[in-house]
Design a protein around this motif. Structure first.
Motif, PDB file in Angstrom:
ATOM      1  N   PHE A 231      23.918   8.103  -4.002  1.00 33.20           N
ATOM      2  CA  PHE A 231      23.139   7.011  -3.716  1.00 33.20           C
ATOM      3  C   PHE A 231      22.022   6.790  -2.695  1.00 33.20           C
ATOM      4  CE2 PHE A 231      22.881   3.351  -0.555  1.00 33.20           C
ATOM      5  CZ  PHE A 231      22.909   1.998  -1.503  1.00 33.20           C
ATOM      6  N   ASN A 232      22.215   7.927  -1.686  1.00 33.20           N
ATOM      7  CA  ASN A 232      20.791   8.283  -0.996  1.00 33.20           C
ATOM      8  C   ASN A 232      19.784   8.660  -1.869  1.00 33.20           C
ATOM      9  OD1 ASN A 232      21.293   7.236   1.771  1.00 33.20           O
ATOM     10  ND2 ASN A 232      23.377   7.932   1.218  1.00 33.20           N
ATOM     11  N   ALA A 233      20.161   9.421  -2.636  1.00 28.24           N
ATOM     12  CA  ALA A 233      19.072  10.222  -3.199  1.00 28.24           C
ATOM     13  C   ALA A 233      18.263   9.093  -4.367  1.00 28.24           C
ATOM     14  CB  ALA A 233      19.652  11.308  -4.266  1.00 28.24           C
ATOM     15  N   GLY A 234      19.154   8.511  -4.908  1.00 27.97           N
ATOM     16  CA  GLY A 234      18.621   7.324  -5.803  1.00 27.97           C
ATOM     17  C   GLY A 234      17.751   6.247  -4.908  1.00 27.97           C
ATOM     18  N   GLN A 235      17.822   6.239  -3.758  1.00 26.87           N
ATOM     19  CA  GLN A 235      17.022   5.321  -2.918  1.00 26.87           C
ATOM     20  C   GLN A 235      15.803   6.040  -2.193  1.00 26.87           C
ATOM     21  OE1 GLN A 235      17.590   1.702  -2.504  1.00 26.87           O
ATOM     22  NE2 GLN A 235      19.521   2.321  -3.975  1.00 26.87           N
ATOM     23  N   ASN A 237      16.169   8.376  -0.069  1.00 30.58           N
ATOM     24  CA  ASN A 237      16.552   8.307   1.265  1.00 30.58           C
ATOM     25  C   ASN A 237      16.669   9.827   1.682  1.00 30.58           C
ATOM     26  OD1 ASN A 237      17.209   8.081   4.044  1.00 30.58           O
ATOM     27  ND2 ASN A 237      18.910   6.648   3.780  1.00 30.58           N
ATOM     28  N   THR A 238      15.629  10.539   1.953  1.00 30.02           N
ATOM     29  CA  THR A 238      15.879  12.024   2.000  1.00 30.02           C
ATOM     30  C   THR A 238      17.002  12.299   3.265  1.00 30.02           C
ATOM     31  OG1 THR A 238      13.649  12.514   1.344  1.00 30.02           O
ATOM     32  CG2 THR A 238      14.713  14.064   2.385  1.00 30.02           C
ATOM     33  N   ALA A 239      16.907  11.447   4.453  1.00 27.22           N
ATOM     34  CA  ALA A 239      17.554  11.586   5.608  1.00 27.22           C
ATOM     35  C   ALA A 239      19.050  11.320   5.203  1.00 27.22           C
ATOM     36  CB  ALA A 239      17.008  10.780   6.839  1.00 27.22           C
ATOM     37  N   GLY A 240      19.298  10.425   4.621  1.00 24.39           N
ATOM     38  CA  GLY A 240      20.667  10.171   4.237  1.00 24.39           C
ATOM     39  C   GLY A 240      21.119  11.161   3.097  1.00 24.39           C
ATOM     40  N   THR A 241      20.484  11.510   2.334  1.00 22.93           N
ATOM     41  CA  THR A 241      20.696  12.714   1.096  1.00 22.93           C
ATOM     42  C   THR A 241      21.238  13.772   2.056  1.00 22.93           C
ATOM     43  OG1 THR A 241      19.400  11.605  -0.521  1.00 22.93           O
ATOM     44  CG2 THR A 241      20.410  13.833  -0.711  1.00 22.93           C
ATOM     45  N   LEU A 242      20.239  14.251   2.920  1.00 20.91           N
ATOM     46  CA  LEU A 242      20.745  15.633   3.674  1.00 20.91           C
ATOM     47  C   LEU A 242      21.792  15.393   4.624  1.00 20.91           C
ATOM     48  CD1 LEU A 242      17.121  16.804   4.343  1.00 20.91           C
ATOM     49  CD2 LEU A 242      18.547  17.768   2.933  1.00 20.91           C
ATOM     50  N   ALA A 243      21.792  14.288   5.302  1.00 21.96           N
ATOM     51  CA  ALA A 243      23.010  13.933   5.925  1.00 21.96           C
ATOM     52  C   ALA A 243      24.487  14.262   5.174  1.00 21.96           C
ATOM     53  CB  ALA A 243      23.033  12.537   6.694  1.00 21.96           C
TER      54      ALA A 243
END
Length: 275
Positions: A231-235, A237-243
């Motif tokens: 979901f975060n990668a689709g947005q 959102n690098t910080a969310g993806t890495l988190a």
């Protein structure tokens, strides 16, 4: 008197060895911590200077995301969803693997019949059949459960199968001569003798159970840590993806340490019981 002196001499000789081992362990942990700190500092410095934050974010941003997810319950919600499916898939796949591994291990005829089919399924990349499983099972927890159980089954089956096949016939004959039935042979000879093989299979299959669940969640999930990554990668959102990735990394490392400790204790128990 001589025995006492020898015991004291051995104790004195052992102390330098123990002290050296403790020093090495402390030095190793300190070096690991230094490498981690240096990596995080370099990452923080490079973000926005050498590389755009869109691509690598920063440790501070990732940490803030993790803290926010913990505060609002997002991380717990998705982690529980992943763990619930992983545990269920491991139990289903693991128990099935031990049962079928045992049954085929004691029957050379049926082992020969089933071997090419199981080998073909084992060699097939599991990701390749996920689209087909989506048609059969649908998306969500059901898909993750099937993928997890399938991966665990194939990994643990072979260890159980070969462990049962390696049991010495003399041990089985000895139990039968003493009047033992099939249950005695199974639970007092075959399974205990194959225990090392089964434990080794568990060491591999436990982390792979998590991998199977997360893979299915990334491809076609609607909750779980894998879904959080997707979901975060689709947005973008690098910080969310890495988190989410960092959370999975810590969970995977923790699982590996727990399984290593459990398997080491189990093997020590077996060896101790055999003396």
């Amino acid at each position: 008197m001589t025995d006492t002196m020898n015991g004291r001499a051995r104790a004195v000789a052992t102390k330098p060895v123990l002290a050296s081992g403790i020093r090495d362990r402390v030095a190793r942990h300190l070096l690991q911590a230094a490498i981690l700190v240096a990596f995080l500092l370099l990452w923080q410095y490079a973000s926005g200077r050498w590389v755009a934050p869109l691509f690598i974010s920063s440790p501070v941003a990732v940490w803030d995301t993790v803290v926010r997810w913990i505060a609002d319950g997002t991380l717990l919600h998705h982690a529980v969803a992943t763990f619930r499916v992983a545990v269920a898939g491991f139990l289903i796949g693991g128990l099935s693997a031990v049962v079928f591994g045992y049954l085929l291990g004691v029957s050379r005829f049926w082992a020969g019949v089933a071997e090419p089919f199981i080998t073909a399924l084992y060699a097939l990349p599991k990701v390749a059949i996920i689209p087909l499983l989506i048609i059969w099972v649908g998306v969500g927890a059901g898909l993750s459960l099937v993928v997890c159980a399938l991966i665990v089954f194939l990994l643990l089956f072979y260890n159980t199968f070969y462990g049962i096949r390696e049991v010495k016939p003399a041990l089985i004959d000895g139990v039968r001569i003493m009047g033992g039935g099939w249950a005695d042979v199974a639970f007092k000879v075959r399974l205990p003798s194959a225990f090392v093989w089964i434990v080794a299979g568990m060491r591999i299959s436990v982390p792979q159970a998590l991998v199977g669940v997360v893979t299915a969640e990334i491809l076609a999930g609607n909750r779980g840590l894998g879904y959080l990554v997707s979901f975060n990668a689709g947005q973008f959102n690098t910080a969310g993806t890495l988190a989410a990735v960092a959370t999975l990394l810590l969970i995977g490392l923790g699982l590996d340490r727990v399984v290593a400790l459990a398997t080491r204790s189990a093997l020590a128990w077996q060896h101790g019981g055999g003396r």
